[in-house]
Design an enzyme around this catalytic site. Structure first.
Site, PDB file in Angstrom:
ATOM      1  N   HIS A   1      44.477 -11.131  -2.691  1.00  0.00           N
ATOM      2  CA  HIS A   1      44.980 -10.720  -1.378  1.00  0.00           C
ATOM      3  C   HIS A   1      46.514 -10.836  -1.321  1.00  0.00           C
ATOM      4  O   HIS A   1      47.207  -9.879  -0.951  1.00  0.00           O
ATOM      5  CB  HIS A   1      44.312 -11.595  -0.299  1.00  0.00           C
ATOM      6  CG  HIS A   1      44.766 -11.305   1.091  1.00  0.00           C
ATOM      7  ND1 HIS A   1      44.015 -10.578   1.979  1.00  0.00           N
ATOM      8  CD2 HIS A   1      45.896 -11.625   1.756  1.00  0.00           C
ATOM      9  CE1 HIS A   1      44.660 -10.474   3.126  1.00  0.00           C
ATOM     10  NE2 HIS A   1      45.809 -11.102   3.026  1.00  0.00           N
ATOM     11  N   GLU A   2      47.039 -11.991  -1.714  1.00  0.00           N
ATOM     12  CA  GLU A   2      48.494 -12.223  -1.624  1.00  0.00           C
ATOM     13  C   GLU A   2      49.271 -11.269  -2.531  1.00  0.00           C
ATOM     14  O   GLU A   2      50.318 -10.741  -2.148  1.00  0.00           O
ATOM     15  CB  GLU A   2      48.829 -13.666  -1.998  1.00  0.00           C
ATOM     16  CG  GLU A   2      48.352 -14.705  -1.003  1.00  0.00           C
ATOM     17  CD  GLU A   2      48.912 -14.480   0.385  1.00  0.00           C
ATOM     18  OE1 GLU A   2      50.047 -14.012   0.523  1.00  0.00           O
ATOM     19  OE2 GLU A   2      48.189 -14.761   1.361  1.00  0.00           O
TER      20      GLU A   2
ATOM     21  N   GLU B   1      46.880  -6.235   6.474  1.00  0.00           N
ATOM     22  CA  GLU B   1      45.849  -7.224   6.164  1.00  0.00           C
ATOM     23  C   GLU B   1      44.608  -6.569   5.569  1.00  0.00           C
ATOM     24  O   GLU B   1      44.043  -7.041   4.585  1.00  0.00           O
ATOM     25  CB  GLU B   1      45.444  -7.995   7.435  1.00  0.00           C
ATOM     26  CG  GLU B   1      46.361  -9.123   7.782  1.00  0.00           C
ATOM     27  CD  GLU B   1      46.508 -10.084   6.632  1.00  0.00           C
ATOM     28  OE1 GLU B   1      45.569 -10.826   6.327  1.00  0.00           O
ATOM     29  OE2 GLU B   1      47.573 -10.078   5.995  1.00  0.00           O
TER      30      GLU B   1
ATOM     31  N   HIS C   1      49.648  -7.778  -1.205  1.00  0.00           N
ATOM     32  CA  HIS C   1      50.758  -7.626  -0.236  1.00  0.00           C
ATOM     33  C   HIS C   1      52.049  -7.244  -0.971  1.00  0.00           C
ATOM     34  O   HIS C   1      52.833  -6.436  -0.487  1.00  0.00           O
ATOM     35  CB  HIS C   1      50.990  -8.924   0.537  1.00  0.00           C
ATOM     36  CG  HIS C   1      50.068  -9.115   1.710  1.00  0.00           C
ATOM     37  ND1 HIS C   1      49.828  -8.143   2.653  1.00  0.00           N
ATOM     38  CD2 HIS C   1      49.334 -10.191   2.107  1.00  0.00           C
ATOM     39  CE1 HIS C   1      48.985  -8.610   3.568  1.00  0.00           C
ATOM     40  NE2 HIS C   1      48.671  -9.842   3.258  1.00  0.00           N
TER      41      HIS C   1
END
Ligand SMILES: [Zn+2]
Length: 269
Positions: free
Chosen positions: A137-138, A199, A141
Site C-alpha cells: 500500500h505505502e 487510498e 502511493h
C-alpha cells in the site's frame, strides 16, 4: 479583469502541468518533477535515518524481515511495470528498507523507493504477509505519484513557487510540506492526508503487488480490521490519520480480492 487574466493563466499552467499516470490512467497535477522529489528524498531520508534509531538487520530478525518483504515487493513492482513496457517509470528507483525503533504505528515510502517501517507497526501487522500488505500500500502511493500530486496541490494552495531549486534554495516551507507528505509523523503535526481516490488506488495495486511477491492478499482484511480497532481508543495511530479505514474501504478490498488472488503464487520464506 486582471484577476480573470491571472485565473486564465494559472489554469493554463495547471492544465499543462497535468500528466496521465502510466499505471492508473488517471490525470494528476504534477508541478514538481519526479527527479526533483527523488533527489530531495535522498537528503530527507538520510537526515531521518541519522536522527532516528535504525535497527540493524544483521542482528535483528524483524529488521531482516523488513528488508526481505520490501525487496520482494520491489521485485514484484519492477516485474509488473516491465510486463507493461513501463520500466522507465521506475528509473531512479534505488530501493532502501529500514526499520526504526519507534513506538508509532507507522510506515512510509518516499519517491525513489526510500522506505521506513516503525517497530510500533509490527505488533499490528503480526507476520510477513501483514507487513507485505502495508508495504504494498505505502509503496503504491510512491510509484503512483500520489505524493507528487499532493505536493503540487499543497504548493498551489500555499502560493509557493515551483522549479528545480524548490528545495535547495533554503525553502523551509517546501521542505516542511515534503516531510508532512512523505514522512508523516505525529511530531510534525501537519496533516496532508491522501484523498479517497489515492487510498483506493493504493489498496488496489498494493494487494496485487503483495500477491505477486508471494503473500496471501486475503490477510489484508483482518489486518485493516485490526487497524480500525486501534482507532476506537483516545488516540489515532499515525498511519490511520493518513490512511483512514472504514467499512466501505474493507468492502472494496473484499471486492478486489478475486483479481489480486490471480497474481498470488505462494513462496516459502
Ligand atoms: Zn494510504
Amino acid at each position: 479583469m486582471k484577476k480573470l487574466f491571472i485565473i486564465v493563466i494559472t489554469s493554463g499552467i495547471l492544465f499543462s502541468a497535468c500528466t496521465k499516470n502510466a499505471i492508473t490512467g488517471r490525470s494528476q497535477l504534477s508541478l514538481v518533477p519526479e527527479s526533483t522529489l527523488q533527489q530531495e528524498a535522498v537528503t530527507q531520508y538520510q537526515s531521518f535515518l541519522s536522527q532516528n534509531k535504525v535497527v540493524s538487520s544483521s542482528s535483528n530478525k524483524d529488521a531482516e524481515m523488513v528488508k526481505r518483504v520490501g525487496s520482494r515487493i520491489a521485485a514484484a513492482i519492477t516485474k509488473y511495470y516491465a510486463d507493461k513496457g513501463l520500466s522507465n517509470e521506475l528509473a531512479g528507483y534505488k530501493w532502501e528498507f529500514n526499520l526504526v525503533d519507534n513506538k508509532e504505528v507507522n510506515a512510509w515510502c518516499m519517491p525513489g523507493g526510500k522506505v521506513v517501517v516503525y517497530t510500533g507497526l509490527l505488533p499490528i501487522t503480526q507476520d510477513e504477509a501483514g507487513l507485505a500488505i502495508v508495504l504494498g500500500h505505502e509503496i503504491t502511493h510512491a510509484v503512483a505519484h500520489h505524493g507528487q500530486e499532493r505536493m503540487s496541490q499543497a504548493l498551489v494552495a500555499q502560493g509557493l513557487g515551483v522549479g528545480g531549486d524548490l528545495f535547495t534554495s533554503g525553502n523551509s516551507k517546501a521542505n516542511g510540506i515534503f516531510n508532512a507528505i512523505f514522512a508523516p509523523s505525529a511530531q510534525i503535526g501537519v496533516l496532508l492526508p491522501n484523498s479517497r481516490k489515492q487510498e483506493l488506488e493504493a489498496d488496489h495495486y498494493g494487494l496485487i503487488f503483495a500477491a505477486m511477491a508471494g503473500y496471501n492478499p486475503k490477510v489484508a482484511i483482518p489486518l485493516w480490521e485490526r487497524m480500525e480497532k486501534l482507532n476506537s481508543g483516545n488516540t489515532t495511530p499515525e498511519i490511520l490519520s493518513d490512511h483512514p479505514v472504514d467499512s466501505k474501504r474493507i468492502a472494496k478490498l473484499q471486492a478486489e480480492m478475486p483479481e489480486a488472488l490471480k497474481y498470488y503464487h505462494p513462496v516459502s520464506s
